[in-house]
Write an enzyme that holds these catalytic residues in place. Structure first.
Site, short mmCIF file in Angstrom:
data_model
loop_
_atom_site.label_atom_id
_atom_site.label_comp_id
_atom_site.label_asym_id
_atom_site.label_seq_id
_atom_site.Cartn_x
_atom_site.Cartn_y
_atom_site.Cartn_z
CB SER A 1 -0.98 0.01 1.18
OG SER A 1 -0.32 0.28 2.39
CG ASN A 2 3.73 2.71 2.94
OD1 ASN A 2 3.58 3.90 3.16
ND2 ASN A 2 3.58 1.77 3.87
NE ARG B 1 21.48 -10.70 6.09
CZ ARG B 1 20.21 -10.89 6.42
NH1 ARG B 1 19.26 -10.35 5.68
NH2 ARG B 1 19.86 -11.62 7.45
NE ARG C 1 16.40 -11.00 1.97
CZ ARG C 1 16.93 -12.14 2.36
NH1 ARG C 1 16.18 -13.13 2.73
NH2 ARG C 1 18.24 -12.29 2.36
CG LEU D 1 18.57 -4.06 2.33
CD1 LEU D 1 18.33 -2.61 1.96
CD2 LEU D 1 18.51 -4.95 1.09
CG HIS E 1 9.67 1.28 11.89
ND1 HIS E 1 9.74 -0.08 11.77
CD2 HIS E 1 9.41 1.53 13.20
CE1 HIS E 1 9.55 -0.64 12.96
NE2 HIS E 1 9.35 0.32 13.84
CD GLU F 1 26.43 0.37 7.55
OE1 GLU F 1 25.92 1.34 8.16
OE2 GLU F 1 27.21 0.51 6.58
CE LYS G 1 -7.59 7.55 6.37
NZ LYS G 1 -8.73 7.87 7.17
C1 GAR Z 1 3.82 -0.80 6.74
O1 GAR Z 1 3.03 -0.53 7.88
C2 GAR Z 1 5.28 -0.52 7.02
O2 GAR Z 1 5.47 0.60 7.84
C3 GAR Z 1 5.69 -1.78 7.71
O3 GAR Z 1 5.06 -2.79 6.99
C4 GAR Z 1 3.85 -2.30 6.43
C5 GAR Z 1 3.85 -2.57 4.96
O4 GAR Z 1 2.61 -2.22 4.40
N1 GAR Z 1 7.12 -1.94 7.72
C6 GAR Z 1 7.78 -2.46 8.74
O5 GAR Z 1 7.25 -2.89 9.75
C7 GAR Z 1 9.28 -2.48 8.55
N2 GAR Z 1 9.94 -2.85 9.78
P1 GAR Z 1 2.43 -2.06 2.84
O6 GAR Z 1 3.04 -3.32 2.20
O7 GAR Z 1 0.96 -2.00 2.63
O8 GAR Z 1 3.14 -0.82 2.41
#
Ligand code: GAR
Length: 200
Positions: free
Chosen positions: A13-14, A64, A90, A92, A108, A141, A171
């Site tokens: 979604s992002n 990795r 994952r 990096l 995040h 890192e 949102k």
């Molecule tokens: C989002 O809430 C993002 O912030 C989180 O995963 C979701 C992905 O949603 N990321 C983490 O937790 C990274 N540590 P999306 O696939 O719908 O964008």
């Protein structure tokens, strides 16, 4: 035109929010490639539907560095300026980070440095914080430790569930991720140590 490379593992979604803003001309860039390490990621299917170039690069059972090398080769092939991690689950390798230092963003779902790692929304709720939110940061890192570019605050309500809270945070994620991308692409940030200052 600047080129974005999107890395995702799931719903995407992002990524969709970024793609929407690119299409609307609100982000001065194009999405040159969408890469997923999961074949069934919804984000990968959505990318295909949008007519974007997509790549599935399996990570399962790979060292990795070997996986990262494959991803880097694709990012180089498309001459990517900025790598956007959008629900990319994952870590990096330092090798990857070095190659793209200062050019990798992550989103995040918490106000870092609080609640790094997985299930940040549920852990924030269970901890009893009154405010949480989301953070876009440059990737270094560590796990969710890089310099913070943008944050948004979301209040925690008494009757919240982890799902309801996550939805309200999401949102804000959709809004600040594009904002952070624009700040970097338009060279509107000045980095002083850990601080990412927004130029006026
Ligand atoms: C989002 O809430 C993002 O912030 C989180 O995963 C979701 C992905 O949603 N990321 C983490 O937790 C990274 N540590 P999306 O696939 O719908 O964008």
């Amino acid at each position: 035109m600047k080129k974005l490379g999107i890395l995702l593992s799931g719903r995407g979604s992002n990524f969709e929010a970024i793609a929407h803003n690119v299409q609307a001309g609100r982000i001065p860039a194009e999405i040159a490639v969408v890469i997923s390490n999961k074949e069934d990621a919804l984000g990968l299917a959505r990318g295909r539907q949008m007519g974007l170039t997509t790549r599935f690069i399996p990570s399962k059972g790979k060292e990795r560095e070997a996986f990262d090398q494959e991803v880097m080769a694709v990012l180089r092939e498309f001459q990517i300026d900025l790598v956007c991690l959008a629900g990319f689950m994952r870590i990096l390798s330092p090798y990857f980070i070095r190659e793209f230092r200062g050019r990798i963003l992550n989103i995040h779902p918490a106000l870092l440095p609080a609640f790094p790692g997985e299930e940040a929304q549920r852990r924030a709720l269970e901890h009893g914080v009154k405010f949480t939110g989301c953070t876009v940061h440059l990737v270094d890192e560590g796990v969710d430790t890089g310099p913070i570019v943008c944050q948004a605050v979301v209040p925690v309500l008494d009757d919240d569930t982890a799902e309801a809270l996550a939805a309200r945070i999401l949102k804000e994620e959709h809004r600040i991720y594009s904002e952070a991308i624009c700040l970097l692409l338009e060279d509107r940030v000045r980095i002083e140590g850990r601080r990412v200052l927004h130029k006026r």
